[in-house]
Write a protein that holds these residues in place. Sequence first.
Motif, PDB file in Angstrom:
ATOM      1  N   ALA A 132     -37.105-106.063  95.388  1.00  0.00           N
ATOM      2  CA  ALA A 132     -36.965-106.190  96.844  1.00  0.00           C
ATOM      3  C   ALA A 132     -35.727-107.032  97.153  1.00  0.00           C
ATOM      4  CB  ALA A 132     -38.208-106.847  97.441  1.00  0.00           C
ATOM      5  N   PRO A 133     -35.043-106.772  98.266  1.00  0.00           N
ATOM      6  CA  PRO A 133     -33.836-107.533  98.599  1.00  0.00           C
ATOM      7  C   PRO A 133     -34.048-109.050  98.637  1.00  0.00           C
ATOM      8  CG  PRO A 133     -33.990-105.601  99.994  1.00  0.00           C
ATOM      9  CD  PRO A 133     -35.288-105.678  99.232  1.00  0.00           C
ATOM     10  N   SER A 134     -35.235-109.507  99.075  1.00  0.00           N
ATOM     11  CA  SER A 134     -35.506-110.947  99.166  1.00  0.00           C
ATOM     12  C   SER A 134     -36.202-111.514  97.936  1.00  0.00           C
ATOM     13  CB  SER A 134     -36.359-111.249 100.411  1.00  0.00           C
ATOM     14  OG  SER A 134     -35.593-111.073 101.582  1.00  0.00           O
ATOM     15  N   SER A 135     -36.310-110.712  96.883  1.00  0.00           N
ATOM     16  CA  SER A 135     -36.970-111.190  95.660  1.00  0.00           C
ATOM     17  C   SER A 135     -36.068-112.144  94.888  1.00  0.00           C
ATOM     18  CB  SER A 135     -37.335-110.000  94.765  1.00  0.00           C
ATOM     19  OG  SER A 135     -37.822-110.443  93.518  1.00  0.00           O
ATOM     20  N   THR A 136     -36.638-113.278  94.487  1.00  0.00           N
ATOM     21  CA  THR A 136     -35.898-114.248  93.671  1.00  0.00           C
ATOM     22  C   THR A 136     -35.621-113.674  92.290  1.00  0.00           C
ATOM     23  OG1 THR A 136     -37.185-115.970  94.766  1.00  0.00           O
ATOM     24  CG2 THR A 136     -35.879-116.638  92.857  1.00  0.00           C
ATOM     25  N   SER A 137     -36.691-113.207  91.643  1.00  0.00           N
ATOM     26  CA  SER A 137     -36.593-112.765  90.246  1.00  0.00           C
ATOM     27  C   SER A 137     -36.208-111.306  90.103  1.00  0.00           C
ATOM     28  CB  SER A 137     -37.921-113.022  89.532  1.00  0.00           C
ATOM     29  OG  SER A 137     -39.006-112.489  90.276  1.00  0.00           O
ATOM     30  N   GLY A 138     -36.330-110.536  91.203  1.00  0.00           N
ATOM     31  CA  GLY A 138     -35.977-109.124  91.142  1.00  0.00           C
ATOM     32  C   GLY A 138     -34.646-108.799  91.780  1.00  0.00           C
ATOM     33  N   HIS A 139     -33.987-109.821  92.374  1.00  0.00           N
ATOM     34  CA  HIS A 139     -32.688-109.569  92.988  1.00  0.00           C
ATOM     35  C   HIS A 139     -31.757-110.783  92.946  1.00  0.00           C
ATOM     36  CE1 HIS A 139     -30.062-108.712  96.756  1.00  0.00           C
ATOM     37  NE2 HIS A 139     -29.483-108.243  95.680  1.00  0.00           N
ATOM     38  N   LEU A 140     -32.128-111.864  93.667  1.00  0.00           N
ATOM     39  CA  LEU A 140     -31.201-112.987  93.822  1.00  0.00           C
ATOM     40  C   LEU A 140     -30.699-113.552  92.498  1.00  0.00           C
ATOM     41  CD1 LEU A 140     -29.699-115.339  95.135  1.00  0.00           C
ATOM     42  CD2 LEU A 140     -31.899-116.521  95.344  1.00  0.00           C
ATOM     43  N   MET A 141     -31.610-114.040  91.655  1.00  0.00           N
ATOM     44  CA  MET A 141     -31.160-114.695  90.432  1.00  0.00           C
ATOM     45  C   MET A 141     -30.515-113.716  89.448  1.00  0.00           C
ATOM     46  SD  MET A 141     -31.477-117.715  91.325  1.00  0.00           S
ATOM     47  CE  MET A 141     -30.910-118.510  89.818  1.00  0.00           C
ATOM     48  N   PRO A 142     -31.049-112.497  89.275  1.00  0.00           N
ATOM     49  CA  PRO A 142     -30.326-111.535  88.433  1.00  0.00           C
ATOM     50  C   PRO A 142     -28.920-111.240  88.957  1.00  0.00           C
ATOM     51  CG  PRO A 142     -32.584-110.842  88.709  1.00  0.00           C
ATOM     52  CD  PRO A 142     -32.388-112.003  89.643  1.00  0.00           C
ATOM     53  N   ARG A 143     -28.795-111.083  90.286  1.00  0.00           N
ATOM     54  CA  ARG A 143     -27.462-110.840  90.863  1.00  0.00           C
ATOM     55  C   ARG A 143     -26.541-112.018  90.565  1.00  0.00           C
ATOM     56  NH1 ARG A 143     -24.681-107.997  95.073  1.00  0.00           N
ATOM     57  NH2 ARG A 143     -26.486-106.644  95.400  1.00  0.00           N
ATOM     58  N   PHE A 144     -27.064-113.237  90.738  1.00  0.00           N
ATOM     59  CA  PHE A 144     -26.286-114.440  90.487  1.00  0.00           C
ATOM     60  C   PHE A 144     -25.817-114.486  89.025  1.00  0.00           C
ATOM     61  CE2 PHE A 144     -26.357-118.939  89.046  1.00  0.00           C
ATOM     62  CZ  PHE A 144     -25.296-119.430  89.791  1.00  0.00           C
ATOM     63  N   PHE A 145     -26.735-114.216  88.090  1.00  0.00           N
ATOM     64  CA  PHE A 145     -26.372-114.278  86.672  1.00  0.00           C
ATOM     65  C   PHE A 145     -25.447-113.129  86.265  1.00  0.00           C
ATOM     66  CE2 PHE A 145     -30.471-116.790  86.320  1.00  0.00           C
ATOM     67  CZ  PHE A 145     -29.828-118.004  86.088  1.00  0.00           C
ATOM     68  N   LEU A 146     -25.580-111.966  86.896  1.00  0.00           N
ATOM     69  CA  LEU A 146     -24.636-110.877  86.645  1.00  0.00           C
ATOM     70  C   LEU A 146     -23.227-111.299  87.064  1.00  0.00           C
ATOM     71  CD1 LEU A 146     -26.696-107.768  87.851  1.00  0.00           C
ATOM     72  CD2 LEU A 146     -25.836-108.126  85.525  1.00  0.00           C
ATOM     73  N   GLN A 147     -23.128-111.921  88.234  1.00  0.00           N
ATOM     74  CA  GLN A 147     -21.829-112.377  88.716  1.00  0.00           C
ATOM     75  C   GLN A 147     -21.245-113.446  87.795  1.00  0.00           C
ATOM     76  OE1 GLN A 147     -22.862-113.489  92.748  1.00  0.00           O
ATOM     77  NE2 GLN A 147     -22.368-111.467  93.557  1.00  0.00           N
ATOM     78  N   GLN A 148     -22.130-114.321  87.286  1.00  0.00           N
ATOM     79  CA  GLN A 148     -21.669-115.345  86.351  1.00  0.00           C
ATOM     80  C   GLN A 148     -21.120-114.702  85.078  1.00  0.00           C
ATOM     81  OE1 GLN A 148     -22.258-119.166  86.621  1.00  0.00           O
ATOM     82  NE2 GLN A 148     -21.926-118.346  88.663  1.00  0.00           N
TER      83      GLN A 148
END
Length: 278
Positions: A132-148
Motif C-alpha cells: 500500500a502507498p502508506s505502508s512502512t514495510s511495503g513501500h516507504l522503507m523499501p523505497r528509501f533503501f532502494l534509493q540508498q
Amino acid sequence: MAAAALALGSLAAVAQTTVLRVSAIPDEAPTELQRKFKPLGDYLKQETGLDVQFTPVTDYAAVVEGLASNKIDLAWLGGFTYVQARIRTNGGVVPIVQRAEDEKFTSKFIVPVASPAKTLADLKGANFAFGAPSSTSGHLMPRFFLQQAGIKPDADFKTVAFSGAHDATVAFVASGRADGGVLNASVWDKLVEAGNPNAAKVRVLATTPPYFDYNWTVRPGLDAALRKKLTDAFLKLDPSKPGMKEIMDLQRASKFVPTTSANYDGIESAAKSAGLIK
C-alpha cells in the motif's frame, strides 16, 4: 429541543466510557485482520471492562482520520502511518506499545523462483510491486533503501504497481503480474510457515536493514487512566501463560514493550527523503 440535545450528548458520553473502538491499518486481507484481533479483543475487554468493538477500514488514511476525529480510540499502525497520524493531530496521538520484533523490523524483496535476478540492481527495467502507498514495510522503507542503493523506483523500474497489502504483493509476483516485489518479513514468514501456494512460487532476493515499525496508538485526549490500563494489559501478555499464547501467536509477538514517539523520528526522516511527506 435543548433537552433532547442534552440527552443525546449524555448518551454519547456514556458510549465513550463503555466502548473501546479499535481499528487497524488494512495491511492484510480483512478476514485475516478480524481473525488476528478476536482473541486480543476478548482479552482487552476482560482487562478494561469495556465493550471492545473492532472496525475494519478500507485504507490507511481512514485509520489516521478515525484517530484524529475521535472515532477510533486505539489503532494498530505501521511506523509511517503513525508519523502521518502524529502530523495530522499535531502530536496528539500517543504510541503506547510495540512488539519486541518491531524494534528491528525488516522487509523482504521477492522475485519468482525462476527469476535470474541475483541482486536488487538486476531488477532495473522490471515491473515492480509495492504494497500500500502508506505502508512502512511495503513501500516507504523499501523505497528509501532502494534509493540508498542507487535505485530510483519511478525511473529505474519499467512499471511500479501497488498491490494494496503484503499478501497481495506475493500473489502479484507469483502470478507474473510483477517481476519483483517487497513485503514485510513477518507476513512473509507467516505465509511460508502456512505453506501458502503463492509463497512457494517466489523466493527472497534481499532483506532490508532493520528499522522501527508497528505500534498500538491511542487517540488524542484518551483518558490517562484508560491509556495506562491498555498499556499494562499489553505489557502483561506472556506467551508462556495459559490463554495468552494464542493471542501472541496471532500477533506474531514474543512480547510487547513500551514505545515512544521519538522511536519514529527516523521513519519521518526517511519519508521526507523519499519525497512521501514534505
